[in-house]
Write an enzyme that holds these catalytic residues in place. Structure first.
Site: not given
Ligand code: ADP
Length: 542
Positions: A329, A437, A442
């Site tokens: 992208e 998680k 995290w």
């Protein structure tokens, strides 16, 4: 008041015009799919690209029509690249490593009218051609002598196809915002999505790539893009190299360590670019055969995190490696870890610390990190957030997908989780779907993987989250050992102990004979999650 400068549309074919006029005799060397090494020049590539354009025009291909290429990096592919774009058609590069069903899905979604392909992929295409109704003709990138018998519709050998026109043709004229090329994301989650580059975005991206702290190749460099033209817009190299007059060395179908080494050695390659898996193969080949590459100055490595041990292995041979991050992208350049002052004075581990980050963006990419609500987070090198980007070569929508992909400020959410430090160096901690998680905090799977591959017996490592009754998820380390090696769980964990926070330590280690990869060489975490979906961690039993 408007400026009084010329209206000079940024069109891709202007790049090959420039290469032909200013660097006309500069070489493009390819390992042909048929076998022998082939040599041509930018001038010759331009004149044959004009034949491709003329032939497509004669075949009725019009502005905005999609023409697919399913092909290796060779001079012929480059000719098609410019020939297709030069009449305002869209060069749709398809990744041949995808499953045949995915290739069919993508070709149908794009409604490609012509498919240009290599000998290698004729058998795959024959199997799916029946389900590709939009394709009117297949062009095989070879000559009459090598053209196989095939059931592909209106199949023709490339050399015959372009021999039917005289090349007396001019590029078409159109707006710089016209679509030039298309590349689908690999679709590891959901259907692949089409990213549609414009002429303008490609030209601006080439200028970004040419900056010295970016790819930075010059007219006196020789560049070997191991990264295929079909991977994320060729990382822009198919535009940036000709725009600078850089000699190109195209590796064709052979991307193994020995073949890449041989080309680098004989052609005295100075700059190269590719994904970590490729460098792993090259480094192994070089170590096993005690080889060196005295001409090689810079290895650009992206697509997945570059392990520290790899940066060091190149540095030990006097070769600079530059870690890069980006995505389809983004055309795809996002950031590069060049060393800006004061870090350019660093040595040893401190230098590796900076080189191991994904780096900072060149002019033309803006980035921010936010929390889930979109609130911007500080650049302190510690706070993790969703990484969002904007720029003239960043996507604002997907092809034929009717949904907004930008936030209120016009930023695109990359799906990556990152920290950014005070000096603007960005560090990817994970893909948002891969981060582990644990107890509301995290854990970066990438950090654990990078650490594990530093163990001398480990060839490759992957970390996934496994459901845990107390912590929600805990890390499982999956290891592929180097050929002929044996190791225990304790040995690997012992190596990692003390190098990361205690609560980041994997709860278990498991050994596999091979780690699965995506079509672009990334660890295929979806397959691993599937394979280990019933895995019970030793820590979960209690
Ligand atoms: P594909 O899966 O087809 O290669 P992309 O090239 O668009 O698709 O993948 C982009 C993603 O690859 C990024 O969003 C990021 O998660 C990952 N990536 C790219 N470069 C790096 C890097 N240097 N370190 C870590 N992850 C990277």
């Amino acid at each position: 008041m408007l400026g009084l400068m010329q209206d000079w549309p940024l069109l891709c074919h202007r790049i090959i015009d420039h290469a032909a006029r200013i660097h006309g005799s500069q070489e493009v060397v390819s390992r042909s799919v048929e076998g022998p090494i082939h040599r041509t020049t930018y001038a010759e590539i331009r004149s044959r690209a004009l034949k491709v354009a003329q032939r497509l025009d004669r075949d009725g291909i019009k502005l905005g029509d999609r023409v697919a290429t399913i092909a290796w990096n060779t001079w012929r592919h480059l000719e098609c690249w410019y020939g297709i774009m030069g009449i305002g058609a869209v060069c749709h590069t398809v990744n041949p490593r995808l499953f045949p069903d995915q290739i069919a899905w993508i070709v149908n979604h794009a409604e490609d009218r012509i498919v240009i392909t290599d000998l290698t992929f004729v058998p795959i295409l024959e199997k799916i051609a029946g389900s590709l109704p939009s394709v009117e003709r297949y062009v095989v990138l070879t000559d009459k002598a090598h053209m196989p018998q095939t059931t592909l519709k209106n199949a023709v050998a490339y050399e015959d196809w372009i021999a039917e026109v005289d090349g007396n043709f001019a590029w078409k004229e159109f707006d710089e915002n016209t679509a030039a090329a298309m590349c689908y994301t690999s679709g590891t989650t959901g259907d692949p999505k089409g990213v549609l580059y414009s002429h303008r975005s490609n030209v601006l991206h080439a200028l970004m790539a040419n900056n010295k702290d970016s790819l930075g190749a010059s007219a006196s460099d020789t560049m070997l893009p191991v990264v295929p033209l079909f991977h994320a817009n060729s990382w822009g190299i198919a535009f940036s190299a000709p725009s600078m007059g850089t000699k190109l060395v195209m590796p064709g179908a052979k991307l193994d360590g020995a073949s890449v080494y041989e080309l680098m050695d004989t052609e005295k390659v100075t700059i190269t670019a590719g994904v970590p898996t490729v460098w792993l193969m090259l480094l192994n080949h070089m170590a096993n055969n005690k080889l060196s590459l005295p001409s090689l100055k810079l290895v650009v490595c992206g697509g997945s995190a570059m392990p520290r041990s790899m940066i060091k292995a190149f540095a030990d041979m006097g070769i600079e490696s530059r870690h890069a991050w980006g995505m389809t992208e983004m055309s795809p350049i996002g950031t590069l870890a060049a060393l800006k002052p004061p870090f350019d004075k660093l040595e040893g581990d401190k230098k590796l610390d900076v080189q191991q980050t994904q780096g900072y963006p060149p002019f033309g990419v803006e980035m921010k990190i936010t929390d889930d609500e979109g609130k911007e987070l500080p650049w302190d090198g510690k706070t993790f957030g969703r990484l969002k980007v904007s720029g003239p070569a960043v996507a604002k929508a997907y092809f034929r997908v009717d949904s907004n992909i930008l936030d209120k400020e016009g930023y695109f959410d990359t799906g990556d989780v990152a920290t950014i430090d005070e000096a603007a160096y960005m560090r990817i901690t994970d893909r948002s779907k891969d981060v582990i998680k644990s107890g509301g905090e995290w854990i970066s799977s990438i950090d654990l993987e990078n650490l594990a591959v530093g163990h001398p017996k480990v060839a490759e490592a992957a970390v996934i989250g496994i459901a845990h009754p107390k912590w929600d998820e805990r890390p499982l380390l999956i290891v592929q050992l180097k050929d002929g090696q044996t190791a225990t769980r304790e040995e690997i964990l012992g190596y990692m102990d003390g190098k990361i926070a205690k609560w980041w330590m994997p709860d278990d280690v498991t050994f596999v004979s091979a780690i699965p990869h995506t079509a672009t060489g990334k660890i295929l975490k979806t397959a691993l999650r599937d394979q280990f979906k019933d895995y019970t961690l030793p820590t979960a039993a209690a």
